[in-house]
Design a protein around this motif. Structure first.
Motif, mmCIF file in Angstrom:
data_model
loop_
_atom_site.group_PDB
_atom_site.id
_atom_site.type_symbol
_atom_site.label_atom_id
_atom_site.label_comp_id
_atom_site.label_asym_id
_atom_site.label_seq_id
_atom_site.Cartn_x
_atom_site.Cartn_y
_atom_site.Cartn_z
ATOM 1 N N PHE A 1 50.045 25.168 39.437
ATOM 2 C CA PHE A 1 49.565 25.936 38.301
ATOM 3 C C PHE A 1 49.301 27.390 38.717
ATOM 4 O O PHE A 1 49.752 28.330 38.068
ATOM 5 C CB PHE A 1 48.286 25.307 37.737
ATOM 6 C CG PHE A 1 47.826 25.953 36.468
ATOM 7 C CD1 PHE A 1 48.406 25.597 35.244
ATOM 8 C CD2 PHE A 1 46.835 26.916 36.475
ATOM 9 C CE1 PHE A 1 47.997 26.201 34.072
ATOM 10 C CE2 PHE A 1 46.418 27.528 35.303
ATOM 11 C CZ PHE A 1 47.001 27.171 34.097
ATOM 12 N N THR B 1 51.525 30.970 37.670
ATOM 13 C CA THR B 1 50.880 31.976 36.827
ATOM 14 C C THR B 1 50.889 33.327 37.541
ATOM 15 O O THR B 1 50.591 33.389 38.722
ATOM 16 C CB THR B 1 49.419 31.563 36.553
ATOM 17 O OG1 THR B 1 49.408 30.224 36.063
ATOM 18 C CG2 THR B 1 48.779 32.473 35.528
ATOM 19 N N PRO B 2 51.224 34.399 36.829
ATOM 20 C CA PRO B 2 51.172 35.714 37.471
ATOM 21 C C PRO B 2 49.751 36.046 37.927
ATOM 22 O O PRO B 2 48.789 35.686 37.245
ATOM 23 C CB PRO B 2 51.600 36.665 36.357
ATOM 24 C CG PRO B 2 52.333 35.831 35.371
ATOM 25 C CD PRO B 2 51.733 34.467 35.454
ATOM 26 N N PHE C 1 48.240 38.750 37.822
ATOM 27 C CA PHE C 1 47.617 39.600 36.819
ATOM 28 C C PHE C 1 46.914 38.746 35.767
ATOM 29 O O PHE C 1 45.784 39.017 35.357
ATOM 30 C CB PHE C 1 48.687 40.489 36.176
ATOM 31 C CG PHE C 1 48.134 41.570 35.301
ATOM 32 C CD1 PHE C 1 46.930 42.188 35.602
ATOM 33 C CD2 PHE C 1 48.839 41.993 34.176
ATOM 34 C CE1 PHE C 1 46.424 43.210 34.797
ATOM 35 C CE2 PHE C 1 48.343 43.008 33.375
ATOM 36 C CZ PHE C 1 47.134 43.612 33.685
ATOM 37 N N VAL C 2 47.565 37.672 35.337
ATOM 38 C CA VAL C 2 46.968 36.760 34.357
ATOM 39 C C VAL C 2 45.749 36.079 34.972
ATOM 40 O O VAL C 2 44.719 35.904 34.305
ATOM 41 C CB VAL C 2 48.010 35.731 33.873
ATOM 42 C CG1 VAL C 2 47.361 34.670 33.007
ATOM 43 C CG2 VAL C 2 49.131 36.436 33.117
ATOM 44 N N LEU D 1 42.898 38.627 34.827
ATOM 45 C CA LEU D 1 42.378 38.801 33.465
ATOM 46 C C LEU D 1 41.618 37.560 33.025
ATOM 47 O O LEU D 1 40.513 37.631 32.474
ATOM 48 C CB LEU D 1 43.524 39.092 32.488
ATOM 49 C CG LEU D 1 44.241 40.429 32.691
ATOM 50 C CD1 LEU D 1 45.455 40.535 31.770
ATOM 51 C CD2 LEU D 1 43.291 41.582 32.439
ATOM 52 N N TYR E 1 37.700 37.403 31.917
ATOM 53 C CA TYR E 1 37.268 37.126 30.546
ATOM 54 C C TYR E 1 36.619 35.762 30.403
ATOM 55 O O TYR E 1 35.650 35.585 29.683
ATOM 56 C CB TYR E 1 38.455 37.216 29.581
ATOM 57 C CG TYR E 1 38.964 38.627 29.381
ATOM 58 C CD1 TYR E 1 38.120 39.618 28.874
ATOM 59 C CD2 TYR E 1 40.275 38.957 29.689
ATOM 60 C CE1 TYR E 1 38.591 40.915 28.686
ATOM 61 C CE2 TYR E 1 40.748 40.250 29.501
ATOM 62 C CZ TYR E 1 39.893 41.226 29.001
ATOM 63 O OH TYR E 1 40.347 42.490 28.816
ATOM 64 N N ILE E 2 37.205 34.755 31.063
ATOM 65 C CA ILE E 2 36.762 33.385 30.820
ATOM 66 C C ILE E 2 35.384 33.099 31.395
ATOM 67 O O ILE E 2 34.523 32.536 30.718
ATOM 68 C CB ILE E 2 37.783 32.363 31.389
ATOM 69 C CG1 ILE E 2 39.059 32.381 30.542
ATOM 70 C CG2 ILE E 2 37.198 30.960 31.408
ATOM 71 C CD1 ILE E 2 40.115 31.419 31.010
ATOM 72 N N VAL F 1 32.345 33.798 29.386
ATOM 73 C CA VAL F 1 32.225 32.963 28.192
ATOM 74 C C VAL F 1 31.587 31.623 28.514
ATOM 75 O O VAL F 1 30.781 31.093 27.749
ATOM 76 C CB VAL F 1 33.611 32.738 27.548
ATOM 77 C CG1 VAL F 1 33.512 31.739 26.409
ATOM 78 C CG2 VAL F 1 34.178 34.052 27.057
ATOM 79 N N ILE F 2 31.944 31.052 29.658
ATOM 80 C CA ILE F 2 31.379 29.745 29.974
ATOM 81 C C ILE F 2 30.075 29.888 30.747
ATOM 82 O O ILE F 2 29.620 28.961 31.410
ATOM 83 C CB ILE F 2 32.382 28.850 30.747
ATOM 84 C CG1 ILE F 2 32.828 29.536 32.047
ATOM 85 C CG2 ILE F 2 33.581 28.527 29.896
ATOM 86 C CD1 ILE F 2 33.683 28.641 32.918
ATOM 87 N N LEU G 1 45.338 45.177 41.052
ATOM 88 C CA LEU G 1 45.224 44.630 39.696
ATOM 89 C C LEU G 1 43.792 44.708 39.187
ATOM 90 O O LEU G 1 43.540 44.684 37.983
ATOM 91 C CB LEU G 1 45.709 43.175 39.676
ATOM 92 C CG LEU G 1 47.147 42.997 40.158
ATOM 93 C CD1 LEU G 1 47.521 41.528 40.179
ATOM 94 C CD2 LEU G 1 48.103 43.763 39.260
ATOM 95 N N VAL H 1 42.550 47.195 36.489
ATOM 96 C CA VAL H 1 42.668 46.959 35.049
ATOM 97 C C VAL H 1 41.378 46.371 34.463
ATOM 98 O O VAL H 1 41.079 46.551 33.285
ATOM 99 C CB VAL H 1 43.877 46.038 34.763
ATOM 100 C CG1 VAL H 1 44.036 45.782 33.278
ATOM 101 C CG2 VAL H 1 45.145 46.659 35.317
ATOM 102 N N LEU I 1 52.113 47.857 41.007
ATOM 103 C CA LEU I 1 51.386 48.530 39.931
ATOM 104 C C LEU I 1 51.364 50.045 40.158
ATOM 105 O O LEU I 1 51.485 50.829 39.203
ATOM 106 C CB LEU I 1 49.955 47.980 39.841
ATOM 107 C CG LEU I 1 49.196 48.288 38.548
ATOM 108 C CD1 LEU I 1 49.973 47.819 37.327
ATOM 109 C CD2 LEU I 1 47.810 47.647 38.561
ATOM 110 N N VAL J 1 38.626 33.127 24.101
ATOM 111 C CA VAL J 1 39.028 33.559 25.428
ATOM 112 C C VAL J 1 39.717 32.448 26.228
ATOM 113 O O VAL J 1 40.834 32.591 26.714
ATOM 114 C CB VAL J 1 37.797 34.066 26.208
ATOM 115 C CG1 VAL J 1 38.193 34.476 27.605
ATOM 116 C CG2 VAL J 1 37.171 35.219 25.461
#
Lengths: 219, 255, 220
Positions: free
Chosen positions: A63, A67-68, A70-71, A74, A78-79, A82-83, A164, A167, C70, C187
């Motif tokens: 997994f 996944t990049p 960068f993802v 991010l 963000y996540i 939230v949790i 990265l 960002v 980048l 999110v």
């Protein structure tokens, strides 16, 4: 004329850029160290663990590798908030790159362990070593030596991935550079300068890796 | 007497400071089959590779079918000709290598037709017809769609010979073509060469197979330390060596 | 932890995510293609006897491989206009990714060329082909087939790198995911779906490429 202007601006920005470079190094070193420790564990699980556990970790590795980065950065940023896990952008970023690093190191370790000839284990068992001892004194040293070149390569990847974090607002070298540019508009000069510093960092790591490789070569 | 097909005059070749060829002179007429024997390091393979221009040489000249190859004298200086002309000169001779060197991504047929199409400029069906004729000659027509990796060493070498000879060279060069083969595969390749000899093909052969050289050759050349040590008809060379060097070499060779 | 999953917002914009995925794939395809051309030329330069050509190729490969992508992306997009080179964001990204891919592919091709047996080239020359023809009909086709697995890996990396185009607002998958994230506040759902799309795409691409590899492999 323009070059002296650049030098002038560089002098003004030296503090910010120095801070940025320190952050870049901090992010990279943390991610590489933590990622490698986690990766060694991941690699061992992939080879020796109880099957369901192995499967779970295999899923984790695939997994992350699919996944990049960068993802990952991010998502981590963000996540987590939230949790209910309150991390700074710096911490979230380091976490993402650590996870990225661990999956790569894990695959390397798995490959290296599986590439060691069966006879090594048998020979170690034959002189009466326990599995733990065999692993510690026979298998792991060989595996580590074998992954060294790829590992050094991965280390430069982590330095590159640290950009990265710019960002998500971590003022490492790239973001500090951008902030400097937003004040003096010398984008060509300062992006080039940043690129040069990254080059020097990575090139030194690569050279150091080759040096180590030569020193540790046994075959 | 007809003009000679191959003339080599005073050929010198150095690798760095090591002089491998120290003045070789050789003449072959059409239909001659000349085998070069000698210990390793005597320069026999290098001589062959010079004739195919796979090696540069520093002095001397090579003339194939009346045409000096590889070099020309311009304004009193010896210059290597441009690659496009060298390529054309190479096509005058055909070469079979010790390690076959088939093109692994092409079938047996593709290996033979590549040169016919790209060098000779033939249409595809014309090239295929010629290639099939030669594959048939070496006994591999039914394997024409096999890839090199699917053929035995002996079969690969026979395809390689077909590939070279389909180009219709004036002179065929064989460089230890059986050295890399398992013993049981040697004869199928040697038989192909004998078959070509019966047809009157002009051939220059480097080999360690003494019995084969004896049977197939019109002349034997013994190379020693970069020079021609001795030469003559097979019966002469093999039965009455005139130099101790050749006698010694023959004593240590198996027949 | 008391969190209720709600994928509505993500599904409503799923077509955007898909379009973004498609754009990313397209960018990767163009870059690997153009990058291969650069890589081939640079690989031959690297093994050439001309030390100037060799030097240029070595500097190109070393510089690009040791610089974060980048930084390269920002350099092309923000800094080059200062020199009068003004590109749209998609074009700018494609140029960057191509140059980036070229450096990595140079190494792949150089390795492939060095691994070929010397006799292959000689056999081409021996049947009278010129150096160029031998390269075109023999050396390159054999080498490319040998390095196909490495090419596949590079393609998948490039595809993942297209996520960085979001940093200059190229509307690919990561860009849309971020947009949905910010607009909907769903999110976890957003990033779960986005990364699963990447993972699935990588998986499918890898499987597809492996089939192509098998088809093109030199029979043995």
């Amino acid at each position: 004329m323009e070059f002296t202007q650049f030098l002038n601006e560089l002098w003004i920005a030296r503090g910010a850029l120095w801070q940025g470079l320190q952050l870049t190094i901090a992010v990279s070193v943390l991610a590489i160290v933590l990622g490698t420790v986690l990766g060694l564990f991941v690699g061992m699980v992939l080879v020796y663990a109880w099957r369901p556990f192995k499967l779970l970790v295999r899923l984790y590795v695939d997994f992350i590798r699919g996944t990049p980065v960068f993802v990952l950065v991010l998502a981590s940023f963000y996540i987590l908030s939230v949790i209910g896990i309150q991390l700074t952008a710096f911490q979230a970023g380091v976490l993402a790159i650590t996870v990225f690093c661990s999956s790569h190191v894990g695959e390397m370790v798995r490959g290296a362990l599986q590439a060691i000839h069966r006879g090594q284990t048998e020979a170690a068992m034959a002189i009466g070593l326990t599995f733990r001892q065999t692993f510690q004194y026979v298998l792991m040293p060989q595996a580590l030596r074998q992954i060294l070149p790829t590992w050094v390569n991965a280390a430069t990847e982590m330095v590159k991935a640290s950009t990265l974090l710019s960002v998500i607002g971590v003022a490492e070298l790239l973001l500090s550079t951008q902030q400097v540019i937003s004040r003096n508009f010398l984008s060509l000069e300062f992006y080039f300068f940043a690129g040069l510093i990254y080059f020097v960092l990575n090139f030194s790591i690569e050279r150091f890796g080759r040096h180590l490789e030569r020193r540790l070569a046994v075959y | 007497m007809a003009d000679p097909l191959l003339v080599i005059e005073n050929l010198h070749k150095k690798f760095d400071h090591l002089e491998v060829l120290r003045g070789v002179d050789l003449r072959m007429n059409g239909g001659d089959v000349v085998s070069i024997i000698g210990s390793s390091g005597s320069g026999k393979t290098t001589l062959l590779r010079c004739v195919n221009l796979l090696e540069d040489f520093h002095e001397g000249r090579i003339v194939v079918d009346g045409q000096e190859i590889g070099y020309a004298v311009k304004g009193g200086r010896r210059v290597r000709l441009p690659n496009s002309i060298v390529a054309r000169h190479r096509a005058l001779t055909g070469m079979a290598f010790q390690t076959f060197n088939l093109f692994p991504h092409l079938s047996a047929l593709g290996n033979v037709t590549l040169g016919l199409i790209r060098v000779r400029g033939m249409k595809k069906d014309e090239a295929v017809a010629i290639a099939e004729r030669w594959l048939d000659r070496v006994g591999l027509l039914e394997r024409r769609n096999h890839y090199p990796g699917q053929l035995s060493g002996g079969q690969q070498q026979r395809v390689a010979i077909a590939r070279a000879i389909a180009m219709n060279p004036k002179l065929m060069l064989f460089d230890e073509v059986t050295s890399a083969l398992d013993p049981e595969l040697v004869n199928e390749v040697l038989n192909v060469i004998k078959d070509l000899a019966r047809d009157g093909m002009t051939m220059l052969i480097v080999t360690h197979e003494m019995k084969f050289a004896y049977e197939v050759s019109t002349r034997i050349i013994f190379m020693n330390e970069g020079r021609i040590g001795e030469e003559g008809p097979p019966s002469e060379v093999f039965n009455n060596p005139k130099t101790p060097r050749l006698a010694e070499f023959l004593k240590n060779s198996s027949f | 932890m008391d969190y209720r999953f709600n994928f509505d917002a993500v599904w409503r914009s799923f077509d955007l995510l898909l379009a973004g995925l498609g754009l990313g794939l397209g960018l990767a395809v163009i870059s690997i293609f153009l990058g291969s051309l650069i890589g081939l030329v640079a690989a031959f330069a690297m093994i050439s006897r001309n030390s100037l050509l060799r030097g240029i190729a070595v500097v190109y490969v070393t510089a690009i491989r040791n610089t974060p992508i980048l930084v390269l992306i920002f350099f092309t997009f923000f800094a080059l206009p200062q020199m009068g080179v003004r590109l749209g964001k998609v074009e700018s990204f494609v140029v960057t990714l191509t140059i980036y891919a070229g450096a990595y592919l140079t190494e792949v091709f150089r390795g492939g060329l060095m691994a070929l047996p010397r006799g292959l080239r000689e056999a081409g020359l021996a049947i009278g082909m010129t150096e160029w023809r031998t390269n075109f009909w023999v050396i390159i086709p054999v080498m490319i087939r040998n390095v196909l697995p490495a090419l596949s890996n590079n393609f998948i990396s490039l595809f993942k790198d297209t996520s960085l185009a979001a940093a200059i607002a190229v509307p690919e998958l990561t860009f849309y995911a971020r947009q949905i994230n910010v607009n909907s506040f769903r999110v976890i759902e957003t990033w779960m779906v986005a990364s699963l799309m990447y993972v699935a795409a990588c998986y499918v691409i890898a499987a597809g490429l492996r089939r192509i590899e098998r088809k093109l492999a030199i029979p043995r």
